[in-house]
Motif scaffolding. Structure first.
Motif, PDB file in Angstrom:
ATOM      1  N   LYS A   1       7.458 -28.703 -28.856  1.00 44.77           N
ATOM      2  CA  LYS A   1       6.425 -29.213 -29.624  1.00 44.77           C
ATOM      3  C   LYS A   1       5.355 -29.758 -28.505  1.00 44.77           C
ATOM      4  O   LYS A   1       4.238 -29.463 -28.715  1.00 44.77           O
ATOM      5  N   ALA A   2       5.574 -30.685 -27.850  1.00 44.27           N
ATOM      6  CA  ALA A   2       4.665 -31.482 -26.990  1.00 44.27           C
ATOM      7  C   ALA A   2       4.241 -30.580 -25.987  1.00 44.27           C
ATOM      8  O   ALA A   2       3.287 -30.726 -25.463  1.00 44.27           O
ATOM      9  N   LEU A   3       4.985 -29.864 -25.514  1.00 45.21           N
ATOM     10  CA  LEU A   3       4.303 -28.810 -24.603  1.00 45.21           C
ATOM     11  C   LEU A   3       3.579 -27.538 -25.059  1.00 45.21           C
ATOM     12  O   LEU A   3       3.147 -26.781 -24.194  1.00 45.21           O
TER      13      LEU A   3
ATOM     14  N   LEU B   1      10.724 -25.901 -17.653  1.00 45.25           N
ATOM     15  CA  LEU B   1      10.107 -26.960 -17.145  1.00 45.25           C
ATOM     16  C   LEU B   1      10.127 -26.889 -15.869  1.00 45.25           C
ATOM     17  O   LEU B   1      11.141 -26.930 -15.301  1.00 45.25           O
TER      18      LEU B   1
ATOM     19  N   GLY C   1       5.618 -30.647 -14.649  1.00 48.82           N
ATOM     20  CA  GLY C   1       5.108 -30.423 -16.380  1.00 48.82           C
ATOM     21  C   GLY C   1       4.549 -29.069 -16.489  1.00 48.82           C
ATOM     22  O   GLY C   1       4.512 -28.985 -17.603  1.00 48.82           O
TER      23      GLY C   1
ATOM     24  N   ALA D   1      11.153 -31.508 -29.504  1.00 44.50           N
ATOM     25  CA  ALA D   1       9.929 -32.559 -29.362  1.00 44.50           C
ATOM     26  C   ALA D   1       9.327 -32.103 -28.184  1.00 44.50           C
ATOM     27  O   ALA D   1       8.174 -32.109 -28.034  1.00 44.50           O
ATOM     28  N   GLN D   2      10.107 -31.702 -26.972  1.00 46.33           N
ATOM     29  CA  GLN D   2       9.499 -31.229 -25.851  1.00 46.33           C
ATOM     30  C   GLN D   2       8.863 -29.811 -26.055  1.00 46.33           C
ATOM     31  O   GLN D   2       7.756 -29.395 -25.260  1.00 46.33           O
TER      32      GLN D   2
ATOM     33  N   ASN E   1      15.108 -29.210 -26.114  1.00 43.43           N
ATOM     34  CA  ASN E   1      14.499 -30.424 -27.017  1.00 43.43           C
ATOM     35  C   ASN E   1      13.525 -30.053 -27.660  1.00 43.43           C
ATOM     36  O   ASN E   1      12.284 -29.592 -27.334  1.00 43.43           O
TER      37      ASN E   1
END
Lengths: 503, 540
Positions: free
Chosen positions: A263-265, A275, A292, A260-261, A258
């Motif tokens: 980017k967020a990570l 992950l 995480g 967004a994932q 994903n």
């Protein structure tokens, strides 16, 4: 999925051998070669006939159900025959027969590895096999190259040869335990019950051990063999005279697809990094990796976002790096935590809670019987034997790992049965419950049950058994229970009140 | 009078007939999948005035039959069309189905039917058995736990004429074991078909939804379904003694919803404010085992039942009853070792009837319990735990399940109908985990959760790339906010962090991220696109 290990049950047509697969003079893997059964070269491929005693997890004090089966094995060294673990599991008697000689030769297990379904057996009298030529190993065959499977499958008594190509190389579950996944090679050569433990050959070299397939109702022409890397690992592991089992990272990973994932990570959008979704605290990365984290590389090998790595040009599950190592080996992990890159080296070990979730073999069931109450430790064998339907007990088994129940209760003890007697007649109906405490002692292992039963409850003269989430304790007057115990043992023909395992 | 709107569900009925028809091998009321079809033997009512010749009521097959035709002026046919929501696709309704039954005319132009008859109803009509005259009807009060509903005319202009020829029936609550009753059905032309029954047993059990047990009569006799099978009146001496709840044709046992419960329901609705049946909220265990009795300090012939569980927030909990207490008496009735009391009318009966059948919400409750060897008196007011007060909603009727859709991620509040829609086969993995929470909500209630919010499914949008196969994970936090119900969730989605929604789950894979802008874009597509969701959330 109805995968069946390919051991031929003795009820079906089985064993006996004579003819021999041919010698391959031509090195072209695509060419078919005639078989000369008199050459002696294939004499090392033997039929293994096994008598089995299936342990009884319902009446654990009983010896079990006698049964039998037949499989295949092959000589790989001086009086050393390789076969599947499931061929010789729970064996009480093993005999081997060669292609050209119907005489049975008693054999015994030298090493057995249930987690990769391999076993090494030897003849009790080696002399008969001294002149036989061992088979030698090849490597991982390429896709669409031809192989032959040789063995003693269902459909006749003499040796059988089937031919096909390598269809797929993948990480797959091994149905013998039901919980282990290793590299497997799928072939479309017919592999049937009785082929188990037999060699799959290419250019006269062993490229795998036939071991499982699908039932015909599920899929056609899908057979699986254990490839050479897994076999070599087994053979290396036992070099020191002891099988140490596979080691496991004991962490769950989840593909990062994903945007967004990513980017967020704080990851670079280069398709790398998987992950870490779950970490077993008692496993070898417990305390090192955290849920995480994003794993970037394993032993310097970059991990793709779906958990694959490249080995020898092939994409393969990153766990293959761990698979090829041994207990005590080390692995280097590069990962991202809170957007910062970190590295750690962990020492690999076996993860035991895992074992209970799979089928176990060559074990005598452990139990305690007291005043007709039967206590047994929860594992897959017990769940199957008792057809456990109690929702809590099913839940605890299903979530033994995912909810880390093993931390609180290394062994979950189940009151599996109440053998009716005057003393316990009101307690029938509580079977299949999980035992929480006995006389105020928290029950974490079967041994705790024994100690706790002997202990005095705060209410002197009573034995109090607290079941998990059952609202009321089971109560026995000690004096009555002690008097009833020998009577119940006699009535129900139980010779030993407990078996707690080997000390 | 106020229409009681309970959260409702149909899935229980449609999903697993085994759950509903607790102890009956076959049921007279068509249930389960069959509910969608007409009951066996249903006669499609011909349009008024265009009766085909062979259906003419004046042409009975045997002349002798005509002479014996009797009619009742207290029964009307009730035809209901029902349509529930799909528990797994909460914005979507299932296909409508028909239910037929017989309603009992009560005073004030009211019609009594079972709650089941009108659950998820989209259209209800009353029909005169003989003439076929019809009147649209509406529900004025319903209790799905007690399985009773009261209907009234939905057409003021036609009401008077319709009821003119009908006479109200009164209740008879005096039936007891051994009494003879008769089940009334109407034949094709409105003729009354009377089947005798004899009450063999009186006890308490669940009706249609599982979370409450009520008084039932069990009667034996052979009943043949005449098609109007969703509600049938059971009569004693011309008065209504019960409604047929279910019929086990194998054992020829009818389970009846008795007049005392109907009377309780009607009394409750009289003041215009429906409170429902109170509940005690305890779980009892027998104390017949001498060793257990001695352990508990119960001397000699001391009676009483062991309280093995106390439901949080229910009446017993509020007045101070604790797990491990032994209940000795309740409202003046002694409790025996099985948890029964001696009812003057019915004999030994579960104490749940003392609370549910003999008392109302707000009534005083007095209990005597044995605790640590001492008798103590506890008292307080009787309460009712509303379906909305449960962490896991016990049933949902007449409305859709609550949900929130965000960019393809579908979040729902856990309910029993949701779980039941899976049937009994899928008892592993996520379903097993969620089912366990439904059985043991205590830990989640302690955390402060009002409802259990979980990711129920993922619709494949670009926003949720990589998450398509997820489903069944309990939601803990969204954008750092604890999610105690769907409102919390909807609020939390208003504050993404750096343009990303962070969703923390209790189960694998524990952590999801979705792009907030992309999610809004996909939300719009979900509303109008292939999935035709209509609305992105329902929170009622």
């Amino acid at each position: 999925m109805t995968k069946h290990p390919l051991l031929l049950a003795s009820a079906a047509a089985l064993l006996l051998c004579t003819s021999i697969p041919a010698r391959a003079k031509d090195e072209d893997p695509g060419a078919s070669q005639a078989i000369d059964t008199n050459s002696g070269e294939w004499e090392g491929i033997v039929n293994i006939d096994v008598s089995v005693l299936m342990p009884d997890y319902r009446e654990p004090w009983n010896a079990g159900q006698p049964s039998g089966g037949s499989g295949t094995g092959f000589l790989i060294g001086k009086n050393r025959f390789l076969t599947n673990a499931h061929v010789v599991s729970n064996a009480t008697k093993i005999v081997i027969r060669t292609m050209s000689d119907p005489e049975p030769h008693a054999a015994r297990v030298v090493h057995i590895a249930h987690d990769c379904d391999l076993a090494l057996i030897e003849a009790e009298d080696a002399s008969h096999f001294e002149k036989l030529k061992p088979l030698t190993f090849g490597g991982i065959p390429k896709l669409n190259t031809e192989v032959i499977a040789v063995g003693y499958p269902i459909g006749g008594e003499r040796v059988s040869v089937t031919r096909g190509v390598v269809s797929r190389i993948d990480f797959r579950p091994y149905s013998h335990t039901g919980v282990d996944n290793h590299l497997t090679i799928q072939v479309d050569a017919a592999i049937n019950p009785g082929n188990s433990g037999g060699p799959v050959l290419q250019n006269r070299k062993v490229v795998g051990v036939a071991f499982q397939g699908f039932s015909g109702r599920v899929a056609q022409n899908v057979g699986y063999m254990i490839p050479v890397p897994v076999i070599e690992r087994f053979l290396k592991d036992i070099e020191d005279g002891h099988y140490d089992h596979y080691v496991d990272l004991a962490a769950g990973d989840f593909s990062i697809e994903n945007p967004a994932q990513i980017k967020a990570l704080g990851l670079e959008n280069d398709g790398h990094g998987v992950l870490i979704a779950d970490v077993e605290p008692a496993g070898c990365v417990g305390g090192v990796l955290k849920q995480g984290d994003v794993l970037l590389a394993i032993d310097g090998n970059p991990v793709l976002n779906n958990g694959l790595i490249k080995i020898d040009g092939e994409l393969i599950d990153m766990n293959e790096v761990v698979e090829r190592k041994y207990a005590g080996g080390k692995v280097k992990l590069d990962f991202v935590r809170d957007r910062k890159k970190q590295s750690a080296t962990v020492t690999l070990k076996r993860f035991l809670p895992y074992v209970k979730l799979g089928l176990q073999y060559n074990q005598r069931p452990r139990y305690i019987v007291y005043a007709g109450l039967v206590f047994q430790p929860m594992d897959r064998n017990l769940m199957d034997a008792h057809s456990i339907r109690d929702p809590l007990t099913s839940y605890v088994f299903d979530n033994y790992m995912t909810k880390k129940i093993y931390e609180e209760r290394p062994e979950v003890i189940v009151l599996t049965n109440v053998l009716p007697d005057e003393v316990n007649t009101y307690l029938t109906g509580y079977q299949q419950s999980i035992v929480d405490e006995i006389n105020g002692v928290k029950i974490k292992t079967l041994k705790d049950v024994k100690a706790a039963l002997a202990k005095e409850d705060e209410r002197a003269g009573f034995i109090k058994i607290k079941l998990l989430e059952k609202g009321r304790p089971l109560v026995l007057k000690r004096e009555l229970a002690e008097a009833a115990h020998p009577r119940i043992m006699k009535t129900y023909n139980i010779r030993e009140a407990s078996y707690l395992g080997e000390e | 009078m106020k229409r009681v709107v309970f959260p409702l569900f149909l899935a229980l009925l449609s999903a697993t007939s085994a759950v509903v028809a607790q102890n009956s091998a076959s049921v007279l009321e068509p249930r389960g999948k069959a509910e969608r079809k007409k009951p066996i033997g249903t006669i499609t009512p011909p349009p008024a005035g265009v009766l085909p010749k062979r259906n003419l009521p004046v042409a009975p097959a045997a002349p002798s039959q005509r002479e014996t035709i009797i009619r009742s002026t207290s029964l009307v046919k009730v035809n209901a069309t029902s349509q529930g929501y799909n528990p797994h696709i909460p914005w979507q309704k299932e296909s409508p189905g028909a239910r037929r039954g017989l309603g009992v005319v009560l005073a004030g132009n009211r019609i009594l039917v079972t709650g089941q008859m009108v659950a998820d109803a989209t259209y209800i009509e009353l029909e005169m058995p003989e003439s076929g005259q019809k009147l649209p009807a509406k529900v004025v009060a319903v209790d799905y736990e007690a399985n009773v509903a009261l209907l009234a005319s939905a057409s003021p202009s036609k009401e008077k004429e319709f009821f003119a020829s009908l006479t109200p029936m009164t209740l008879d609550t005096s039936a007891r074991i051994g009494d003879s009753l008769s089940i009334w059905q109407t034949g094709r032309v409105g003729d009354l078909i009377v089947t005798p029954m004899r009450i063999s047993k009186v006890m308490t059990q669940g009706y249609v939804v599982e979370n409450a047990s009520f008084l039932v009569y069990e009667a034996t006799g052979i009943v043949r379904s005449e098609g109007n099978s969703f509600t049938l009146p059971v009569v004693k001496g011309g008065k209504l003694a019960a409604l047929l709840l279910r019929y086990d044709s194998k054992n020829q046992v009818a389970t009846l919803l008795p007049a005392p419960i109907i009377e309780h329901f009607l009394k409750d609705t009289d003041d215009g404010q429906y409170d429902g049946f109170p509940s005690l909220g305890v779980e009892l265990q027998q104390t017949l085992d001498e060793q257990f009795r001695e352990y508990l300090g119960m001397k000699g012939g001391m009676k009483g039942a062991f309280i093995s569980g106390v439901s949080k927030g229910a009446s017993a909990d509020k007045i101070g009853v604790k797990q491990g207490d032994i209940i000795l008496s309740i409202n003046g009735f002694s409790v025996d070792s099985r948890g029964d009391y001696q009812d003057p009318q019915f004999g030994a009966l579960s104490i749940s009837h003392v609370v549910r059948g003999r008392a109302f919400v707000g009534d005083k409750i007095e209990m005597k319990v044995l605790r640590d060897g001492k008798e103590i008196e506890l008292s307080g007011k009787l309460l009712r735990k509303q379906p909305a007060d449960y962490l896991v909603t016990p049933y949902i009727f007449d409305r859709g399940p609550n949900y929130v859709m965000m960019g393809g991620l579908l979040f729902q509040e856990l309910s029993k109908p949701y779980l039941q829609a899976f049937g009994s086969d899928q008892q592993s993995g996520a379903i097993l985990r969620l089912s366990r929470i439904a059985e043991h909500p205590e830990d989640y209630e302690k955390e402060g959760r009002r409802k259990l919010v979980f990711l129920s499914a993922v619709l494949p949008t670009p926003t949720v790339q990589g998450y398509e196969r997820l489903g069944g994970q309990v939601v803990n936090l969204v954008n750092g906010v604890k999610v105690n119900d769907l409102n919390d969730l909807a609020e939390a989605f208003k504050t993404p962090k750096d343009g990303v929604h962070i969703i923390e789950l209790a189960d694998f894979p524990k952590l999801l991220h979705i792009d907030a802008v992309s999610a809004e874009r996909d939300n719009l597509k979900l509303v109008g696109g292939a999935y035709r969701i209509g609305t992105l959330k329902r929170i009622q």
